[in-house]
Design a protein around this motif. Structure first.
Motif: not given
Length: 93
Positions: A6, A73-74, A77, A84, A91
């Motif tokens: 990321r 980054q937040q 998330k 994503k 992930n």
């Protein structure tokens, strides 16, 4: 491992801008998440508390990059899984 992936994405500005556009234009992202993201960015720009003053050349910019990286980054998330996956941020086991 996912942190480095990321971080690499965030530092690759060319990929970050289209992701951010999709994030803010997506109907999958709740308005509250969009508002939190805007508040984080606006808060940083209106209250840029520097741990290291910018007049120290390269070293002074490091804390700015760190804070912006944290904010992005937040946002990553908070993004929906479909977004994503589109930007290869999902992930993997």
């Amino acid at each position: 491992m996912k942190f480095w992936k990321r971080l690499k994405f965030v530092l690759n500005v060319r990929r970050s801008f289209p992701f951010l556009m999709d994030f803010f234009l997506s109907k999958e992202v709740a308005i509250s998440k969009k508002m939190i993201s805007v508040l984080l960015v606006a808060g940083y720009f209106f209250f840029p508390f520097d741990l290291i003053p910018d007049f120290f050349s390269f070293i002074g910019v490091v804390d700015d990059i760190t804070v912006l990286t944290f904010i992005l980054q937040q946002i990553v998330k908070m993004a929906p899984e479909s977004l994503k996956e589109k930007y290869n941020l999902k992930n993997k086991p």
